[in-house]
Design a protein around this motif. Structure first.
Motif, PDB file in Angstrom:
ATOM      1  N   THR A  32       0.827  -1.201   0.000  1.00 19.28           N
ATOM      2  CA  THR A  32       0.000   0.000   0.000  1.00 19.28           C
ATOM      3  C   THR A  32       0.866   1.257   0.000  1.00 19.28           C
ATOM      4  OG1 THR A  32      -0.109  -0.009   2.423  1.00 19.28           O
ATOM      5  CG2 THR A  32      -1.844  -1.192   1.229  1.00 19.28           C
ATOM      6  N   LEU A  33       0.217   2.381  -0.305  1.00 19.62           N
ATOM      7  CA  LEU A  33       0.902   3.672  -0.313  1.00 19.62           C
ATOM      8  C   LEU A  33       0.101   4.678   0.505  1.00 19.62           C
ATOM      9  CD1 LEU A  33       1.103   2.556  -3.577  1.00 19.62           C
ATOM     10  CD2 LEU A  33       2.763   4.402  -3.543  1.00 19.62           C
ATOM     11  N   PRO A  34       0.787   5.679   1.062  1.00 24.07           N
ATOM     12  CA  PRO A  34       0.071   6.750   1.756  1.00 24.07           C
ATOM     13  C   PRO A  34      -0.820   7.520   0.782  1.00 24.07           C
ATOM     14  CG  PRO A  34       2.445   6.851   2.180  1.00 24.07           C
ATOM     15  CD  PRO A  34       2.252   5.868   1.080  1.00 24.07           C
ATOM     16  N   GLU A  35      -1.908   8.077   1.294  1.00 29.69           N
ATOM     17  CA  GLU A  35      -2.814   8.857   0.463  1.00 29.69           C
ATOM     18  C   GLU A  35      -2.131  10.079  -0.133  1.00 29.69           C
ATOM     19  OE1 GLU A  35      -5.869   8.253  -0.590  1.00 29.69           O
ATOM     20  OE2 GLU A  35      -5.751   6.272   0.361  1.00 29.69           O
ATOM     21  N   SER A  36      -1.049  10.532   0.511  1.00 29.42           N
ATOM     22  CA  SER A  36      -0.359  11.744   0.059  1.00 29.42           C
ATOM     23  C   SER A  36       0.402  11.564  -1.246  1.00 29.42           C
ATOM     24  CB  SER A  36       0.626  12.210   1.135  1.00 29.42           C
ATOM     25  OG  SER A  36       1.595  11.198   1.397  1.00 29.42           O
ATOM     26  N   ILE A  37       0.646  10.315  -1.656  1.00 30.80           N
ATOM     27  CA  ILE A  37       1.390  10.048  -2.896  1.00 30.80           C
ATOM     28  C   ILE A  37       0.469  10.246  -4.100  1.00 30.80           C
ATOM     29  CG2 ILE A  37       2.661   8.327  -4.226  1.00 30.80           C
ATOM     30  CD1 ILE A  37       4.207   9.178  -1.799  1.00 30.80           C
ATOM     31  N   ALA A  38       0.852  11.141  -5.003  1.00 26.82           N
ATOM     32  CA  ALA A  38       0.066  11.365  -6.225  1.00 26.82           C
ATOM     33  C   ALA A  38       0.133  10.121  -7.110  1.00 26.82           C
ATOM     34  CB  ALA A  38       0.599  12.579  -6.973  1.00 26.82           C
ATOM     35  N   ARG A  39      -1.001   9.770  -7.685  1.00 24.07           N
ATOM     36  CA  ARG A  39      -1.114   8.521  -8.430  1.00 24.07           C
ATOM     37  C   ARG A  39      -1.424   8.758  -9.905  1.00 24.07           C
ATOM     38  NH1 ARG A  39      -1.912   7.594  -3.181  1.00 24.07           N
ATOM     39  NH2 ARG A  39      -2.168   5.490  -2.338  1.00 24.07           N
ATOM     40  N   PRO A  40      -0.911   7.890 -10.795  1.00 24.14           N
ATOM     41  CA  PRO A  40      -1.310   7.951 -12.208  1.00 24.14           C
ATOM     42  C   PRO A  40      -2.731   7.442 -12.373  1.00 24.14           C
ATOM     43  CG  PRO A  40       0.137   6.079 -11.815  1.00 24.14           C
ATOM     44  CD  PRO A  40       0.096   6.846 -10.531  1.00 24.14           C
ATOM     45  N   ASP A  41      -3.296   7.608 -13.560  1.00 24.74           N
ATOM     46  CA  ASP A  41      -4.725   7.325 -13.740  1.00 24.74           C
ATOM     47  C   ASP A  41      -5.087   5.845 -13.653  1.00 24.74           C
ATOM     48  OD1 ASP A  41      -3.730   6.435 -16.171  1.00 24.74           O
ATOM     49  OD2 ASP A  41      -5.021   7.690 -17.415  1.00 24.74           O
ATOM     50  N   TYR A  42      -4.108   4.952 -13.732  1.00 25.27           N
ATOM     51  CA  TYR A  42      -4.394   3.517 -13.688  1.00 25.27           C
ATOM     52  C   TYR A  42      -4.234   2.915 -12.285  1.00 25.27           C
ATOM     53  CZ  TYR A  42       0.719   3.528 -13.973  1.00 25.27           C
ATOM     54  OH  TYR A  42       2.057   3.778 -13.754  1.00 25.27           O
ATOM     55  N   ALA A  43      -3.847   3.737 -11.306  1.00 27.91           N
ATOM     56  CA  ALA A  43      -3.481   3.210  -9.990  1.00 27.91           C
ATOM     57  C   ALA A  43      -4.607   2.440  -9.322  1.00 27.91           C
ATOM     58  CB  ALA A  43      -3.011   4.349  -9.089  1.00 27.91           C
ATOM     59  N   GLU A  44      -5.837   2.870  -9.523  1.00 30.13           N
ATOM     60  CA  GLU A  44      -6.960   2.223  -8.833  1.00 30.13           C
ATOM     61  C   GLU A  44      -7.534   1.052  -9.619  1.00 30.13           C
ATOM     62  OE1 GLU A  44     -11.414   3.268  -7.043  1.00 30.13           O
ATOM     63  OE2 GLU A  44     -10.073   4.888  -7.664  1.00 30.13           O
ATOM     64  N   LYS A  45      -7.820   1.263 -10.913  1.00 30.43           N
ATOM     65  CA  LYS A  45      -8.513   0.228 -11.691  1.00 30.43           C
ATOM     66  C   LYS A  45      -7.607  -0.520 -12.660  1.00 30.43           C
ATOM     67  CE  LYS A  45     -13.035   2.416 -11.311  1.00 30.43           C
ATOM     68  NZ  LYS A  45     -14.223   2.933 -12.032  1.00 30.43           N
ATOM     69  N   GLY A  46      -6.351  -0.100 -12.796  1.00 31.70           N
ATOM     70  CA  GLY A  46      -5.406  -0.834 -13.618  1.00 31.70           C
ATOM     71  C   GLY A  46      -5.396  -0.472 -15.089  1.00 31.70           C
ATOM     72  N   ILE A  47      -6.227   0.469 -15.508  1.00 29.62           N
ATOM     73  CA  ILE A  47      -6.330   0.817 -16.930  1.00 29.62           C
ATOM     74  C   ILE A  47      -5.774   2.225 -17.164  1.00 29.62           C
ATOM     75  CG2 ILE A  47      -7.859   1.069 -18.901  1.00 29.62           C
ATOM     76  CD1 ILE A  47      -7.702  -1.769 -17.780  1.00 29.62           C
ATOM     77  N   PRO A  48      -4.697   2.351 -17.952  1.00 34.83           N
ATOM     78  CA  PRO A  48      -4.147   3.685 -18.267  1.00 34.83           C
ATOM     79  C   PRO A  48      -4.978   4.376 -19.348  1.00 34.83           C
ATOM     80  CG  PRO A  48      -2.833   1.998 -19.327  1.00 34.83           C
ATOM     81  CD  PRO A  48      -3.885   1.268 -18.535  1.00 34.83           C
ATOM     82  N   VAL A  49      -6.074   4.964 -18.931  1.00 36.38           N
ATOM     83  CA  VAL A  49      -7.038   5.545 -19.871  1.00 36.38           C
ATOM     84  C   VAL A  49      -6.385   6.586 -20.769  1.00 36.38           C
ATOM     85  CG1 VAL A  49      -9.178   6.869 -20.057  1.00 36.38           C
ATOM     86  CG2 VAL A  49      -8.952   5.096 -18.293  1.00 36.38           C
ATOM     87  N   SER A  50      -5.523   7.429 -20.197  1.00 37.13           N
ATOM     88  CA  SER A  50      -4.900   8.493 -20.989  1.00 37.13           C
ATOM     89  C   SER A  50      -4.013   7.923 -22.099  1.00 37.13           C
ATOM     90  CB  SER A  50      -4.084   9.414 -20.083  1.00 37.13           C
ATOM     91  OG  SER A  50      -3.165   8.673 -19.301  1.00 37.13           O
TER      92      SER A  50
END
Length: 311
Positions: A32-50
């Motif tokens: 896991t990571l702290p909430e303070s770490i900025a995440r890319p768009d795929y971090a939650e669902k696994g899909i790099p939409v951009s």
């Protein structure tokens, strides 16, 4: 599983035809990571939409001065994280332990470890041992004296990814493996020497394959270098084999990786049932080196370079 304090290997895929002696070992629970770490768009669902939105678009982004400053920083942080992984790489250490070190080193630097959950990849780096070409998943296997180990690190910081990898010796490595690793490094360096505005991206493959074949090795064709900036993988594609059909010409402001995978035997590969681990089809060893670079007016700046030649 453990019995009397010792780890007993249980075959995960008993009917799978492995190509070499390496086997898949159990994985640890997700980190896991702290909430303070900025995440890319795929971090939650696994899909790099951009990334997916730009599929089929061959335009290569030219980075602004502000963009370059940011990706230079993320690339330098990636280098620092890789060095922490290298320090942990010794006989008897599991690749899962190396992943833990890299995960924590990323957090300490306010970075998201880019591989984590990218298309559902389960770990924070790739660890590729012996016949594994790339995308090895860190697990509970202990490194053995004589192994070669590639650690591939990418970190996401302030909106940009920085990507690099190196192949390391574990303990005392035989001369054939030493030559393989040395030539793999030389293949990358020869390509970098030729990198400058006006050069076609397809040309790197001719340079790399020429040097690899002159030393009795082959070049993996399935995986290639890539553009990188706010997106983890994007245009251009940078193949490492000769006579490829890559599109594009280097211009100042292009940011990309070169990362040749060089094998002792065949260039052909096979994937494990985890759909990530790529191994040589003949079970012989493979090695790789990678840098992220930005094209300048006269050449390239290696953003992920070592800060000291003594490192």
């Amino acid at each position: 599983k453990k019995s009397n304090g010792k780890t007993t290997f249980i075959e995960k895929w008993p009917t799978f035809a492995y190509t070499g002696s390496l086997r898949s070992y159990p994985l640890s629970p997700p980190r896991t990571l702290p909430e303070s770490i900025a995440r890319p768009d795929y971090a939650e669902k696994g899909i790099p939409v951009s990334e997916q939105q730009l599929r089929g678009n061959h335009t290569i982004k030219v980075l602004s001065a502000a963009d370059i400053k940011k990706i230079r920083k993320s690339s330098q942080l990636g280098r620092e994280v890789l060095e922490e992984g290298f320090k942990a790489s010794k006989p008897g250490v599991t690749t899962d332990e190396i992943d833990r070190v890299i995960h924590e080193a990323s957090i300490e630097r306010d970075c998201y470890p880019s591989p984590l959950n990218y298309y559902n990849f389960p770990k924070s780096c790739c660890t590729s041992v012996n016949e594994v070409i790339c995308h090895g998943i860190p697990d509970k296997r202990e490194l053995q004296d004589g192994d070669i180990l590639n650690i591939d690190v990418t970190v996401y910081h302030d909106g940009f990814h920085g990507d690099l990898n190196e192949t390391f010796f574990i303990g005392k490595v035989d001369e054939a493996s030493q030559k393989l690793v040395r030539v793999s490094y030389e293949c990358l360096q020869e390509a970098i020497k030729a990198a400058k505005p006006g050069v076609r991206y397809r040309e790197f493959g001719n340079i790399i394959q020429r040097h690899a074949q002159a030393n009795g090795f082959s070049v993996v064709k399935t995986y290639c270098g890539h553009g990188i900036h706010r997106l983890f993988h994007t245009t251009p594609n940078v193949p490492h084999y000769a006579n490829n059909k890559a599109v594009g010409i280097i211009r100042p402001g292009h940011c990309f990786t070169i990362e040749p995978m060089i094998s002792e035997g065949t260039w052909r590969d096979k994937s494990w049932p985890d759909n990530w681990t790529a191994v040589t089809l003949d079970g012989k060893r493979s090695a790789q080196f990678e840098e992220t670079m930005i094209a300048t007016e006269n050449g390239v700046e290696i953003l992920t370079k070592r800060q000291s030649e003594n490192e």
